[in-house]
Structures are given as C-alpha cells and as structure tokens.
Design a protein around this motif. Structure first.
Motif, mmCIF file in Angstrom:
data_model
loop_
_atom_site.group_PDB
_atom_site.id
_atom_site.type_symbol
_atom_site.label_atom_id
_atom_site.label_comp_id
_atom_site.label_asym_id
_atom_site.label_seq_id
_atom_site.Cartn_x
_atom_site.Cartn_y
_atom_site.Cartn_z
ATOM 1 N N PRO A 10 -0.131 4.788 3.966
ATOM 2 C CA PRO A 10 0.658 3.707 4.557
ATOM 3 C C PRO A 10 1.901 3.453 3.720
ATOM 4 O O PRO A 10 1.910 3.684 2.513
ATOM 5 C CB PRO A 10 -0.285 2.507 4.522
ATOM 6 C CG PRO A 10 -1.315 2.845 3.513
ATOM 7 C CD PRO A 10 -1.413 4.336 3.468
ATOM 8 N N HIS A 11 2.948 2.977 4.365
ATOM 9 C CA HIS A 11 4.213 2.772 3.671
ATOM 10 C C HIS A 11 4.135 1.512 2.816
ATOM 11 O O HIS A 11 4.032 0.408 3.327
ATOM 12 C CB HIS A 11 5.367 2.647 4.666
ATOM 13 C CG HIS A 11 6.678 2.377 3.996
ATOM 14 N ND1 HIS A 11 7.322 3.307 3.212
ATOM 15 C CD2 HIS A 11 7.443 1.263 3.951
ATOM 16 C CE1 HIS A 11 8.430 2.791 2.733
ATOM 17 N NE2 HIS A 11 8.528 1.549 3.166
ATOM 18 N N VAL A 12 4.150 1.721 1.519
ATOM 19 C CA VAL A 12 4.213 0.626 0.561
ATOM 20 C C VAL A 12 5.277 1.000 -0.453
ATOM 21 O O VAL A 12 5.208 2.045 -1.082
ATOM 22 C CB VAL A 12 2.858 0.411 -0.155
ATOM 23 C CG1 VAL A 12 2.988 -0.679 -1.199
ATOM 24 C CG2 VAL A 12 1.771 0.076 0.841
ATOM 25 N N ASP A 13 6.255 0.153 -0.596
ATOM 26 C CA ASP A 13 7.346 0.414 -1.533
ATOM 27 C C ASP A 13 6.989 -0.208 -2.876
ATOM 28 O O ASP A 13 7.375 -1.324 -3.180
ATOM 29 C CB ASP A 13 8.650 -0.162 -0.996
ATOM 30 C CG ASP A 13 9.852 0.282 -1.806
ATOM 31 O OD1 ASP A 13 9.676 1.076 -2.747
ATOM 32 O OD2 ASP A 13 10.955 -0.167 -1.482
ATOM 33 N N ALA A 14 6.239 0.524 -3.680
ATOM 34 C CA ALA A 14 5.779 0.009 -4.966
ATOM 35 C C ALA A 14 6.872 0.014 -6.021
ATOM 36 O O ALA A 14 6.745 -0.620 -7.050
ATOM 37 C CB ALA A 14 4.591 0.824 -5.454
ATOM 38 N N MET A 15 7.932 0.741 -5.799
ATOM 39 C CA MET A 15 8.980 0.839 -6.797
ATOM 40 C C MET A 15 9.995 -0.306 -6.706
ATOM 41 O O MET A 15 10.770 -0.510 -7.609
ATOM 42 C CB MET A 15 9.720 2.174 -6.652
ATOM 43 C CG MET A 15 8.820 3.379 -6.855
ATOM 44 S SD MET A 15 7.908 3.341 -8.418
ATOM 45 C CE MET A 15 9.219 3.613 -9.561
ATOM 46 N N THR A 16 9.996 -1.029 -5.617
ATOM 47 C CA THR A 16 10.939 -2.127 -5.443
ATOM 48 C C THR A 16 10.166 -3.439 -5.332
ATOM 49 O O THR A 16 9.699 -3.791 -4.261
ATOM 50 C CB THR A 16 11.793 -1.925 -4.173
ATOM 51 O OG1 THR A 16 12.365 -0.625 -4.218
ATOM 52 C CG2 THR A 16 12.872 -2.965 -4.076
ATOM 53 N N PRO A 17 10.005 -4.153 -6.449
ATOM 54 C CA PRO A 17 9.253 -5.407 -6.384
ATOM 55 C C PRO A 17 10.055 -6.504 -5.679
ATOM 56 O O PRO A 17 11.283 -6.421 -5.562
ATOM 57 C CB PRO A 17 9.026 -5.752 -7.853
ATOM 58 C CG PRO A 17 10.131 -5.085 -8.578
ATOM 59 C CD PRO A 17 10.461 -3.853 -7.791
#
Length: 128
Positions: A10-17
């Motif tokens: 699933p799309h999770v943008d972990a690099m951009t808090p």
C-alpha cells in the motif's frame, strides 16, 4: 462478491513526515487545538512522527516549553512522537534545563555515531 487486493505494498510515504508549523506566540487557548492537529496528522498519514517547525515561535520561554511538552504527550498518546525543526539554540538549552529531550531534525541519534567518525584502538591498549 470478492475483493482483490492490488499488487504491491500500500502507498505510504514514510520518507515525508507530517509537518506542523508553529508561528508566533501561542496562547493557552490555542494549545488544545494544536494537540488535536498533532493527533490528526498522526492518524491521517499513518506516520509515527510529526515534525514541528518551531523556527517562528519567537524567544523561548516556559510557555513554549509547556506547549512542546503537551504536543509530545498528545503524540505519545496517539502512538507517535514529535521532532523539532529549526529550534533556537536558547530553546534547546531551556529544554535541557527543564529535563525534556526532543529529537531534533538533522541531529544524529544518541546511539548512532556521527558519519565519518571511527574509534581507533591500538593493539595492546587495555579496555576502558
């Protein structure tokens, strides 16, 4: 009827808090709303960290310390934490003075050595 999962993760943008910009003097009435914002950002992004940009807070004082402590408490209760961006050196010193530790963007963690630093041990030296 069956539901088929899409391929891949699933799309999770972990690099951009998530980022919360704190500007100007914050009144006591605004603190509860900011705590709600921290909780909402943690839940909406599925992240574990909210970055609080504290560069625009102005001169540090006990009101700022209280605000940051409450934001950290709200984040912890939601299963996350806050990280400070652009803190004034005086704010960092004041937080140390009152015993509050916050992760600061751009600093290495205490457990991690700074990049490019190596300990050198000479053969035959006693262990310390």
């Amino acid at each position: 009827m069956s539901y088929r999962l899409p391929p891949g993760l699933p799309h999770v943008d972990a690099m951009t808090p998530a980022v919360l910009v704190l500007a100007g003097p914050v009144t006591r009435d605004e603190v509860a709303g900011l705590c709600d914002d921290v909780r909402a950002r943690l839940e909406a992004k599925g992240a574990r960290v909210v970055v609080c940009d504290v560069g625009g807070l102005g001169p540090p004082g006990l009101g700022v310390v209280d605000l940051l402590a409450r934001l950290q408490l709200a984040a912890r209760r939601a299963g996350g934490r806050i990280r400070l961006r652009d803190p004034d050196p005086a704010l960092h010193a004041l937080l140390d003075l009152v015993g509050l530790r916050f992760e600061v963007e751009g600093q290495t963690e205490e457990r991690e050595p700074a990049l490019g630093v190596e300990e050198e041990v000479e053969p035959g030296e006693p262990a310390v």
